[in-house]
Design a protein around this motif. Structure first.
Motif, PDB file in Angstrom:
ATOM      1  N   ASN A  14       6.879   7.626  10.564  1.00 12.14           N
ATOM      2  CA  ASN A  14       8.165   8.232  10.862  1.00 12.14           C
ATOM      3  C   ASN A  14       8.725   8.754   9.538  1.00 12.14           C
ATOM      4  OD1 ASN A  14      10.853   8.843  11.390  1.00 12.14           O
ATOM      5  ND2 ASN A  14      11.021   7.225  12.937  1.00 12.14           N
ATOM      6  N   ARG A  15       8.649  10.063   9.335  1.00 11.68           N
ATOM      7  CA  ARG A  15       9.090  10.688   8.078  1.00 11.68           C
ATOM      8  C   ARG A  15      10.586  11.001   8.081  1.00 11.68           C
ATOM      9  NH1 ARG A  15       4.713  11.872   4.977  1.00 11.68           N
ATOM     10  NH2 ARG A  15       2.703  12.018   6.035  1.00 11.68           N
ATOM     11  N   PHE A  16      11.262  10.784   9.199  1.00 10.24           N
ATOM     12  CA  PHE A  16      12.675  11.128   9.302  1.00 10.24           C
ATOM     13  C   PHE A  16      13.601   9.920   9.255  1.00 10.24           C
ATOM     14  CE2 PHE A  16      10.210  14.350  11.582  1.00 10.24           C
ATOM     15  CZ  PHE A  16      10.533  15.451  10.810  1.00 10.24           C
ATOM     16  N   ILE A  17      13.064   8.734   9.526  1.00 11.42           N
ATOM     17  CA  ILE A  17      13.884   7.532   9.692  1.00 11.42           C
ATOM     18  C   ILE A  17      14.816   7.270   8.513  1.00 11.42           C
ATOM     19  CG2 ILE A  17      12.139   5.913   8.799  1.00 11.42           C
ATOM     20  CD1 ILE A  17      14.330   5.197  11.827  1.00 11.42           C
ATOM     21  N   TYR A  18      14.320   7.513   7.301  1.00  8.51           N
ATOM     22  CA  TYR A  18      15.140   7.172   6.134  1.00  8.51           C
ATOM     23  C   TYR A  18      16.192   8.227   5.807  1.00  8.51           C
ATOM     24  CZ  TYR A  18      11.908   3.309   5.704  1.00  8.51           C
ATOM     25  OH  TYR A  18      11.167   2.170   5.954  1.00  8.51           O
ATOM     26  N   HIS A  19      16.272   9.274   6.622  1.00  7.55           N
ATOM     27  CA  HIS A  19      17.397  10.205   6.532  1.00  7.55           C
ATOM     28  C   HIS A  19      18.597   9.632   7.297  1.00  7.55           C
ATOM     29  CE1 HIS A  19      15.115  13.419   4.643  1.00  7.55           C
ATOM     30  NE2 HIS A  19      14.141  13.168   5.500  1.00  7.55           N
ATOM     31  N   PHE A  20      18.334   8.662   8.178  1.00  9.82           N
ATOM     32  CA  PHE A  20      19.370   8.114   9.043  1.00  9.82           C
ATOM     33  C   PHE A  20      19.610   6.617   8.841  1.00  9.82           C
ATOM     34  CE2 PHE A  20      17.150  11.577  11.227  1.00  9.82           C
ATOM     35  CZ  PHE A  20      18.194  12.491  11.317  1.00  9.82           C
ATOM     36  N   GLU A  21      18.615   5.910   8.340  1.00  7.86           N
ATOM     37  CA  GLU A  21      18.708   4.463   8.141  1.00  7.86           C
ATOM     38  C   GLU A  21      18.243   4.115   6.738  1.00  7.86           C
ATOM     39  OE1 GLU A  21      16.353   2.404  11.048  1.00  7.86           O
ATOM     40  OE2 GLU A  21      17.302   3.427  12.730  1.00  7.86           O
ATOM     41  N   PRO A  22      18.760   3.015   6.183  1.00  4.54           N
ATOM     42  CA  PRO A  22      18.301   2.608   4.850  1.00  4.54           C
ATOM     43  C   PRO A  22      16.922   1.948   4.911  1.00  4.54           C
ATOM     44  CG  PRO A  22      19.880   1.023   5.700  1.00  4.54           C
ATOM     45  CD  PRO A  22      19.822   2.146   6.700  1.00  4.54           C
ATOM     46  N   ILE A  23      16.231   1.986   3.799  1.00  8.06           N
ATOM     47  CA  ILE A  23      14.980   1.238   3.666  1.00  8.06           C
ATOM     48  C   ILE A  23      15.356  -0.239   3.608  1.00  8.06           C
ATOM     49  CG2 ILE A  23      13.025   0.770   2.137  1.00  8.06           C
ATOM     50  CD1 ILE A  23      13.280   3.717   1.193  1.00  8.06           C
ATOM     51  N   GLU A  24      14.645  -1.057   4.375  1.00  9.12           N
ATOM     52  CA  GLU A  24      14.971  -2.487   4.445  1.00  9.12           C
ATOM     53  C   GLU A  24      13.779  -3.345   4.034  1.00  9.12           C
ATOM     54  OE1 GLU A  24      16.305  -3.295   8.404  1.00  9.12           O
ATOM     55  OE2 GLU A  24      18.160  -2.155   8.143  1.00  9.12           O
ATOM     56  N   ARG A  25      14.095  -4.527   3.545  1.00  5.04           N
ATOM     57  CA  ARG A  25      13.053  -5.497   3.219  1.00  5.04           C
ATOM     58  C   ARG A  25      12.225  -5.768   4.475  1.00  5.04           C
ATOM     59  NH1 ARG A  25      14.611  -8.226  -0.525  1.00  5.04           N
ATOM     60  NH2 ARG A  25      16.628  -8.743   0.357  1.00  5.04           N
ATOM     61  N   GLY A  26      10.912  -5.784   4.322  1.00  4.64           N
ATOM     62  CA  GLY A  26      10.015  -6.026   5.454  1.00  4.64           C
ATOM     63  C   GLY A  26       9.453  -4.746   6.045  1.00  4.64           C
ATOM     64  N   ASP A  27      10.090  -3.599   5.771  1.00  6.42           N
ATOM     65  CA  ASP A  27       9.560  -2.329   6.271  1.00  6.42           C
ATOM     66  C   ASP A  27       8.169  -2.091   5.685  1.00  6.42           C
ATOM     67  OD1 ASP A  27      11.961  -1.882   7.560  1.00  6.42           O
ATOM     68  OD2 ASP A  27      12.529  -0.133   6.351  1.00  6.42           O
ATOM     69  N   VAL A  28       7.278  -1.559   6.495  1.00 11.91           N
ATOM     70  CA  VAL A  28       5.959  -1.140   6.028  1.00 11.91           C
ATOM     71  C   VAL A  28       6.069   0.354   5.789  1.00 11.91           C
ATOM     72  CG1 VAL A  28       3.511  -0.966   6.570  1.00 11.91           C
ATOM     73  CG2 VAL A  28       4.793  -3.005   7.254  1.00 11.91           C
ATOM     74  N   VAL A  29       5.929   0.753   4.518  1.00  6.29           N
ATOM     75  CA  VAL A  29       6.176   2.139   4.135  1.00  6.29           C
ATOM     76  C   VAL A  29       4.927   2.811   3.585  1.00  6.29           C
ATOM     77  CG1 VAL A  29       8.624   1.733   3.656  1.00  6.29           C
ATOM     78  CG2 VAL A  29       6.965   1.493   1.811  1.00  6.29           C
ATOM     79  N   VAL A  30       4.919   4.131   3.703  1.00  2.07           N
ATOM     80  CA  VAL A  30       3.878   4.962   3.117  1.00  2.07           C
ATOM     81  C   VAL A  30       4.517   5.682   1.929  1.00  2.07           C
ATOM     82  CG1 VAL A  30       2.319   6.898   3.502  1.00  2.07           C
ATOM     83  CG2 VAL A  30       2.710   5.224   5.319  1.00  2.07           C
ATOM     84  N   PHE A  31       3.809   5.705   0.798  1.00  2.00           N
ATOM     85  CA  PHE A  31       4.364   6.313  -0.413  1.00  2.00           C
ATOM     86  C   PHE A  31       3.243   6.911  -1.249  1.00  2.00           C
ATOM     87  CE2 PHE A  31       3.417   1.896  -1.149  1.00  2.00           C
ATOM     88  CZ  PHE A  31       2.789   1.854  -2.381  1.00  2.00           C
ATOM     89  N   TRP A  32       3.626   7.772  -2.173  1.00  2.00           N
ATOM     90  CA  TRP A  32       2.662   8.352  -3.100  1.00  2.00           C
ATOM     91  C   TRP A  32       2.354   7.314  -4.155  1.00  2.00           C
ATOM     92  CZ3 TRP A  32       0.241  12.139  -1.157  1.00  2.00           C
ATOM     93  CH2 TRP A  32       0.885  13.012  -0.276  1.00  2.00           C
ATOM     94  N   TYR A  33       1.079   7.050  -4.347  1.00  2.00           N
ATOM     95  CA  TYR A  33       0.606   6.047  -5.307  1.00  2.00           C
ATOM     96  C   TYR A  33       1.095   6.415  -6.712  1.00  2.00           C
ATOM     97  CZ  TYR A  33      -2.874   3.176  -7.809  1.00  2.00           C
ATOM     98  OH  TYR A  33      -3.503   2.275  -8.625  1.00  2.00           O
ATOM     99  N   PRO A  34       1.833   5.526  -7.366  1.00  2.00           N
ATOM    100  CA  PRO A  34       2.417   5.854  -8.674  1.00  2.00           C
ATOM    101  C   PRO A  34       1.410   6.211  -9.768  1.00  2.00           C
ATOM    102  CG  PRO A  34       3.492   3.930  -7.756  1.00  2.00           C
ATOM    103  CD  PRO A  34       2.313   4.237  -6.867  1.00  2.00           C
ATOM    104  N   LEU A  35       0.170   5.740  -9.667  1.00  2.00           N
ATOM    105  CA  LEU A  35      -0.813   6.026 -10.698  1.00  2.00           C
ATOM    106  C   LEU A  35      -1.660   7.265 -10.403  1.00  2.00           C
ATOM    107  CD1 LEU A  35      -1.966   2.372 -11.497  1.00  2.00           C
ATOM    108  CD2 LEU A  35      -0.159   3.724 -12.582  1.00  2.00           C
ATOM    109  N   ASP A  36      -1.508   7.824  -9.190  1.00  2.00           N
ATOM    110  CA  ASP A  36      -2.233   9.032  -8.809  1.00  2.00           C
ATOM    111  C   ASP A  36      -1.497   9.659  -7.625  1.00  2.00           C
ATOM    112  OD1 ASP A  36      -3.926  11.036  -7.926  1.00  2.00           O
ATOM    113  OD2 ASP A  36      -5.713   9.770  -7.850  1.00  2.00           O
ATOM    114  N   ARG A  37      -0.649  10.625  -7.908  1.00  2.00           N
ATOM    115  CA  ARG A  37       0.220  11.217  -6.881  1.00  2.00           C
ATOM    116  C   ARG A  37      -0.536  12.019  -5.821  1.00  2.00           C
ATOM    117  NH1 ARG A  37       4.046   8.024  -8.108  1.00  2.00           N
ATOM    118  NH2 ARG A  37       5.310   8.458  -9.923  1.00  2.00           N
TER     119      ARG A  37
END
Length: 126
Positions: A14-37
């Motif tokens: 869900n790429r839109f959820i964080y436009h409407f809700e805050p990121i919360e502890r326990g959320d499983v998130v997808v992100f760009w790897y900091p060592l290789d974008r």
């Protein structure tokens, strides 16, 4: 993210959820790897901006309080120590549920919110 996810499973993000809700502890998130974008990773949010995370003999503490983690089976626990580390504003501490072999914030540090692309919301088999 075993045991939550297995190799070759597909996830819906869900790429839109964080436009409407805050990121919360326990959320499983997808992100760009900091060592290789060019690579994306999936991990669980453990600490929020401004919080302090510490790991003692495998037990995660956030702001000095133990964090209950029923999603980490005992066979995947890691008994190593880490921190303490205070999260910068707008950054998160992420960890995999397969702690003994997870490449996570213990290795690459906090993840800035601008690199979080969404929350994993469902999965399907191969």
């Amino acid at each position: 993210m075993a045991p939550l996810l297995c190799d070759q499973e597909r996830i819906f993000i869900n790429r839109f959820i964080y436009h409407f809700e805050p990121i919360e502890r326990g959320d499983v998130v997808v992100f760009w790897y900091p060592l290789d974008r060019t690579k994306s990773f999936i991990k669980r949010i453990v600490a929020l901006p401004g919080e302090t995370v510490e790991i003692r003999r495998g037990m995660v503490y956030v702001n000095g309080d133990p964090l209950p983690e029923p999603y980490v089976p005992s066979q995947y626990e890691d008994v190593m120590d880490f921190g303490p580390m205070r999260m910068p504003s707008d950054s998160y501490f992420v960890m995999g549920d397969h702690r003994i072999s997870s490449n996570d914030s213990r290795v690459f540090g906090p993840v800035a919110s601008r690199f979080i692309s969404g929350r994993a919301c469902s999965r399907t088999g191969p």
